[in-house]
Design an enzyme around this catalytic site. Structure first.
Site, PDB file in Angstrom:
ATOM      1  N   HIS A  18      71.371   8.892  69.886  1.00 35.64           N
ATOM      2  CA  HIS A  18      70.963   7.836  70.824  1.00 35.64           C
ATOM      3  C   HIS A  18      69.674   7.193  70.329  1.00 35.64           C
ATOM      4  CE1 HIS A  18      67.894  10.434  72.427  1.00 35.64           C
ATOM      5  NE2 HIS A  18      68.777  11.352  72.767  1.00 35.64           N
ATOM      6  N   CYS A 127      67.391  29.201  77.609  1.00 40.38           N
ATOM      7  CA  CYS A 127      67.976  27.875  77.843  1.00 40.38           C
ATOM      8  C   CYS A 127      68.566  27.389  76.533  1.00 40.38           C
ATOM      9  CB  CYS A 127      66.924  26.882  78.335  1.00 40.38           C
ATOM     10  SG  CYS A 127      67.570  25.190  78.336  1.00 40.38           S
ATOM     11  N   CYS A 130      67.276  23.895  75.238  1.00 41.79           N
ATOM     12  CA  CYS A 130      66.017  23.925  74.466  1.00 41.79           C
ATOM     13  C   CYS A 130      66.124  24.867  73.272  1.00 41.79           C
ATOM     14  CB  CYS A 130      64.852  24.419  75.304  1.00 41.79           C
ATOM     15  SG  CYS A 130      64.509  23.517  76.800  1.00 41.79           S
ATOM     16  N   CYS A 144      65.963  24.887  84.135  1.00 41.13           N
ATOM     17  CA  CYS A 144      65.113  24.292  83.099  1.00 41.13           C
ATOM     18  C   CYS A 144      64.941  22.820  83.455  1.00 41.13           C
ATOM     19  CB  CYS A 144      65.777  24.422  81.731  1.00 41.13           C
ATOM     20  SG  CYS A 144      65.072  23.294  80.514  1.00 41.13           S
ATOM     21  N   HIS A 147      66.675  20.275  81.077  1.00 38.03           N
ATOM     22  CA  HIS A 147      68.137  20.233  80.948  1.00 38.03           C
ATOM     23  C   HIS A 147      68.880  20.405  82.263  1.00 38.03           C
ATOM     24  CE1 HIS A 147      66.723  20.932  76.826  1.00 38.03           C
ATOM     25  NE2 HIS A 147      67.710  20.121  76.553  1.00 38.03           N
ATOM     26  N   LYS A 297      64.912   8.349  82.342  1.00 35.68           N
ATOM     27  CA  LYS A 297      65.237   9.213  81.219  1.00 35.68           C
ATOM     28  C   LYS A 297      66.705   8.965  80.824  1.00 35.68           C
ATOM     29  CE  LYS A 297      65.355  13.937  79.751  1.00 35.68           C
ATOM     30  NZ  LYS A 297      65.408  15.329  80.012  1.00 35.68           N
ATOM     31  N   LYS A 300      73.456  11.174  80.257  1.00 40.11           N
ATOM     32  CA  LYS A 300      74.878  10.833  80.364  1.00 40.11           C
ATOM     33  C   LYS A 300      75.266  10.657  81.823  1.00 40.11           C
ATOM     34  CE  LYS A 300      76.743  12.967  76.269  1.00 40.11           C
ATOM     35  NZ  LYS A 300      77.091  14.324  75.899  1.00 40.11           N
TER      36      LYS A 300
HETATM   37  N1  MSP Z   1      66.918  20.202  66.290  1.00 38.11           N
HETATM   38  C1  MSP Z   1      65.668  20.081  66.936  1.00 38.11           C
HETATM   39  C2  MSP Z   1      64.575  19.776  65.916  1.00 38.11           C
HETATM   40  C3  MSP Z   1      64.432  20.753  64.810  1.00 38.11           C
HETATM   41  S1  MSP Z   1      63.227  20.267  63.663  1.00 38.11           S
HETATM   42  C4  MSP Z   1      62.962  21.583  62.698  1.00 38.11           C
HETATM   43  C5  MSP Z   1      65.715  18.950  67.966  1.00 38.11           C
HETATM   44  N2  MSP Z   1      66.684  18.058  67.817  1.00 38.11           N
HETATM   45  S2  MSP Z   1      66.966  16.825  68.807  1.00 38.11           S
HETATM   46  O1  MSP Z   1      68.098  16.163  68.260  1.00 38.11           O
HETATM   47  O2  MSP Z   1      67.071  17.293  70.130  1.00 38.11           O
HETATM   48  O3  MSP Z   1      65.694  15.915  68.771  1.00 38.11           O
HETATM   49  C6  MSP Z   1      65.277  15.351  67.567  1.00 38.11           C
HETATM   50  C7  MSP Z   1      64.143  14.364  67.764  1.00 38.11           C
HETATM   51  O4  MSP Z   1      64.561  13.296  68.606  1.00 38.11           O
HETATM   52  C8  MSP Z   1      62.911  14.981  68.420  1.00 38.11           C
HETATM   53  O5  MSP Z   1      61.744  14.543  67.749  1.00 38.11           O
HETATM   54  C9  MSP Z   1      62.942  14.431  69.816  1.00 38.11           C
HETATM   55  O6  MSP Z   1      61.663  14.313  70.362  1.00 38.11           O
HETATM   56  C10 MSP Z   1      63.557  13.048  69.552  1.00 38.11           C
HETATM   57  N3  MSP Z   1      64.075  12.492  70.775  1.00 38.11           N
HETATM   58  C11 MSP Z   1      65.121  12.943  71.527  1.00 38.11           C
HETATM   59  N4  MSP Z   1      65.182  12.180  72.661  1.00 38.11           N
HETATM   60  C12 MSP Z   1      64.178  11.273  72.660  1.00 38.11           C
HETATM   61  C13 MSP Z   1      63.855  10.151  73.444  1.00 38.11           C
HETATM   62  N5  MSP Z   1      64.482   9.834  74.551  1.00 38.11           N
HETATM   63  N6  MSP Z   1      62.854   9.341  72.977  1.00 38.11           N
HETATM   64  C14 MSP Z   1      62.249   9.544  71.776  1.00 38.11           C
HETATM   65  N7  MSP Z   1      62.538  10.575  71.030  1.00 38.11           N
HETATM   66  C15 MSP Z   1      63.302  11.611  71.568  1.00 38.11           C
HETATM   67  O7  MSP Z   1      64.869  18.918  68.839  1.00 38.11           O
END
Ligand code: MSP
Length: 474
Positions: A18, A127, A130, A144, A147, A297, A300
Site C-alpha cells: 500500500h 501478537c 507485530c 493489540c 492490530h 489509518k 481494509k
Molecule cells: N517486516 C517488517 C520490517 C523488517 S525490517 C528488518 C515490517 N514490515 S511492514 O511491511 O509491516 O512495514 C514496512 C515499512 O512500511 C515500515 O517502515 C512501516 O513503518 C512502513 N509502513 C507501513 N504502513 C505505513 C503507513 N501507513 N505509512 C507509512 N509507512 C508505513 O514492519
C-alpha cells in the site's frame, strides 16, 4: 570513492503493498540518488521479510503453501519498486537460502559464542501482527491497539538473547549519536524507553508452533524469531557469512530508513545483536511518520487502503513521488486524499513547474541558440537556493528541500513578469539565457526526487519541445 549504504525495511509480503510501503521506498531512493549525485559509491537495498506467523497464517488463509504464497507476493513488492522507479541495487528475500541464511546463521553463532543466548521456559502474549510479545499494559481492552486483535497466549521453552546486558552501551551510543536517530523526537523516545530498563528477548519458537522460518543452528526443534532473521538482512545481503570482502566494503550501514512503528527493533534489538556479535553499528536511523488516507489509518475494514499501483497508473510515477515527498512532513504523519493530491498536482506541477518550463521553451523558441553563461546575479541566486536544498537533504528534510526548489520557480516567475521579455526585445536574449539556466538548475535539483521529470525538462529545453510537462487535471 566514499561509500554510502542505505536500506529500506524489508516488507512483510502478507498482503498487497500500500501507499505506506511506497513512502519508505521513495525516501530511501531520494537519499540513494542524492548521494550518487554527490559522488558517493552507493548501495541501496530493499527486499521482503518472508518468514514468521503472519505469513504462515496468510498463506493458509489463501489456501497456498507458504513458499507459493511468498513467491507470488514478494514479486508484487518488487513490481512496486519498478512502478516507483527505485534505483535499488539489490532486493533481498529472507527465504533465499544461498544469500540470506548464511548471514543469519553466522550472527547467531557469534551471539551464542559470546554467551548471550540461554534457554528458558516462558509464558507470554504474542501478537502475530507485530510479530512480538506484548506486555499486559500495552494492550487496550485485551487487544493489540495496532492490530485490533487479541494476542495468543504462548507457553514454551525458547532461546533468549541477553539484550539487557547491552542496555547501557546502546544508551550511550544513541546519546553520543554514534547511532544517530533522526528526528530528535525518535531519539528521545528510545532514550526514554531504555531509561525504564530492558528485558531479555525470546528469540526462537518451537518448530511445532512455527515451522516457516530458519532453524536455530544446532537445534532443529527451534525456529529463529522472525525479527532476528529479518534484521540480519542488512548484513546478509552485502555478504556477511559468505563474502567477507563485500561485507567489509559496505558495512556499517550509513542509514536505515524505518517507519515509527519499527524504530525500537532497529535502535534497540538490532544494535544489541550487532554489539553482541562484535560488529559495527549503523550510523543513522531515519524515522518517518505514517500516512493516513482521507484522515484515517489505512485499513481494509474501513476500505481506505490506497493502492500505489493505481495512483501511479493514473497520475504517473513522479507525481506520486512528488506528493509523498512534499505533502508528508519528513518526520511527522501525513495524509493522502485524492482531492489534496489533485490540488497539489495542479498548483505545483502543472501551474508551477510545468508552466515555467513551457514559458521558457516558448521564449527560447524565438532565439536560435543561446550559449553564454547566465548573469552573475542569477547565478548567485541559484547557488544560494541549491545550497539550501542540499543542506535540507543532508538532514533528510525532503519536503523542505522541495520547498527550496519551488522558491526558485517563484523567483523565475517574478523575474519573467518584471522583465517582460516579450516587450523589450533587446533584453530578451539575456532573460531567456537566464531562464534556461534556471530550468537546467531545476532539473538538476529535482533529479533525486523526480528523476524522469528532470530528464524531460532537459530534453524540452534542448529541443524546444512545446508539449506540457504536467497536463492540468480536472
Ligand atoms: N517486516 C517488517 C520490517 C523488517 S525490517 C528488518 C515490517 N514490515 S511492514 O511491511 O509491516 O512495514 C514496512 C515499512 O512500511 C515500515 O517502515 C512501516 O513503518 C512502513 N509502513 C507501513 N504502513 C505505513 C503507513 N501507513 N505509512 C507509512 N509507512 C508505513 O514492519
Amino acid at each position: 570513492m566514499r561509500k554510502f549504504y542505505v536500506t529500506t525495511p524489508i516488507y512483510y509480503p502478507s498482503s498487497n503493498p500500500h501507499l505506506g510501503h511506497a513512502y519508505t521506498d521513495v525516501i530511501a531512493d531520494v537519499i540513494a540518488r542524492f548521494k550518487r549525485k554527490e559522488g558517493f559509491d552507493v548501495f541501496f537495498l530493499t527486499g521482503t521479510d518472508e518468514h514468521g506467523f503472519k505469513i504462515q497464517e496468510h498463506a493458509k488463509g489463501a489456501g497456498k503453501t507458504p513458499r507459493q504464497f511468498v513467491n507470488e507476493m514478494s514479486e508484487r513488492f518488487e513490481k512496486l519498486g519498478e512502478a516507483l522507479n527505485l534505483s535499488n541495487d539489490d532486493f533481498i528475500r529472507t527465504t533465499d537460502k544461498k544469500r540470506h541464511w548464511p548471514g543469519v546463521e553466522l550472527i547467531w553463532k557469534k551471539i551464542e559464542k559470546k554467551g548471550d543466548v540461554y534457554k528458558k521456559k516462558y509464558k507470554g502474549l504474542y501478537c502475530s501482527g507485530c510479530e512480538v510479545f506484548k506486555k499486559e499494559k500495552e494492550l487496550v481492552d485485551g487487544k493489540c491497539p495496532d492490530h485490533d486483535k487479541e494476542p495468543e497466549l504462548v507457553e514454551e521453552e525458547n532461546y533468549f538473547f541477553k539484550l539487557s546486558k547491552y542496555r547501557e552501551k546502546i544508551e550511550e551510543l544513541i546519546k553520543k549519536e554514534e547511532v544517530k536517530i533522526a528526528p530528535e523526537s525518535g531519539k528521545k523516545e528510545i532514550l526514554n524507553f531504555l531509561g525504564k530498563g530492558l528485558d531479555d528477548v525470546s528469540v526462537s519458537r518451537s518448530v511445532e508452533k512455527l515451522s516457516w522460518g530458519i532453524p536455530v543452528p544446532g537445534d532443529e526443534k527451534q525456529i529463529l524469531y522472525v525479527w532476528l532473521d529479518a534484521l540480519s538482512n542488512y548484513i546478509s545481503a552485502i555478504g556477511y557469512g559468505r563474502d567477507e570482502e563485500n561485507f567489509k566494503k559496505w558495512w556499517p550501514a550509513d542509514v536505515h530508513c524505518v517507519g515509527k512503528d519499527i524504530l525500537r527493533f532497529h535502535s534497540v534489538i538490532w544494535i544489541g545483536m550487532l554489539l553482541s556479535a562484535g560488529l559495527e553499528v549503523p550510523k543513522n536511523i531515519l524515522v518517518h511518520g505514517h500516512i493516513t488516507s482521507e484522515g484515517r489509518k489505512m485499513s481494509k475494514t474501513i476500505g481506505n487502503v490506497v493502492d500505489p499501483f493505481e495512483i501511479v497508473k493514473e497520475y504517473g510515477t513522479d507525481a506520486v513521488r512528488y506528493y509523498l515527498l512534499r505533502e508528508i512532513p519528513a518526520f511527522g504523519d501525513g495524509d493522502f486524499s485524492e482531492k489534496k493530491f489533485k490540488e497539489r498536482y495542479n498548483a505545483d506541477l502543472a501551474d508551477g513547474l510545468g508552466n515555467l518550463i513551457s514559458r521558457t521553451v516558448a521564449l527560447a523558441g524565438k532565439h536560435e541558440s543561446i550559449k553564454e553563461l547566465p548573469g552573475e546575479d542569477i547565478e548567485k541566486k541559484v547557488r544560494e537556493i541549491k545550497k539550501e536544498a542540499e543542506s535540507f537533504l543532508e538532514k533528510f528534510k525532503f519536503n523542505e528541500a522541495l520547498g527550496s526548489a519551488w522558491k526558485l520557480i517563484h523567483f523565475a516567475d517574478r523575474y519573467i513578469e518584471e522583465k517582460k521579455p516579450w516587450e523589450k526585445k533587446e533584453e530578451s536574449v539575456t532573460v531567456v539565457k537566464n531562464l534556461i539556466y534556471i530550468s537546467a538548475s531545476l532539473s538538476e535539483m529535482l533529479s533525486p526526487f523526480m528523476p524522469e521529470t528532470a530528464e524531460r525538462i532537459k530534453k524540452k529545453i534542448q529541443k524546444k519541445e512545446k508539449s506540457p510537462l504536467f497536463p492540468k487535471l480536472k
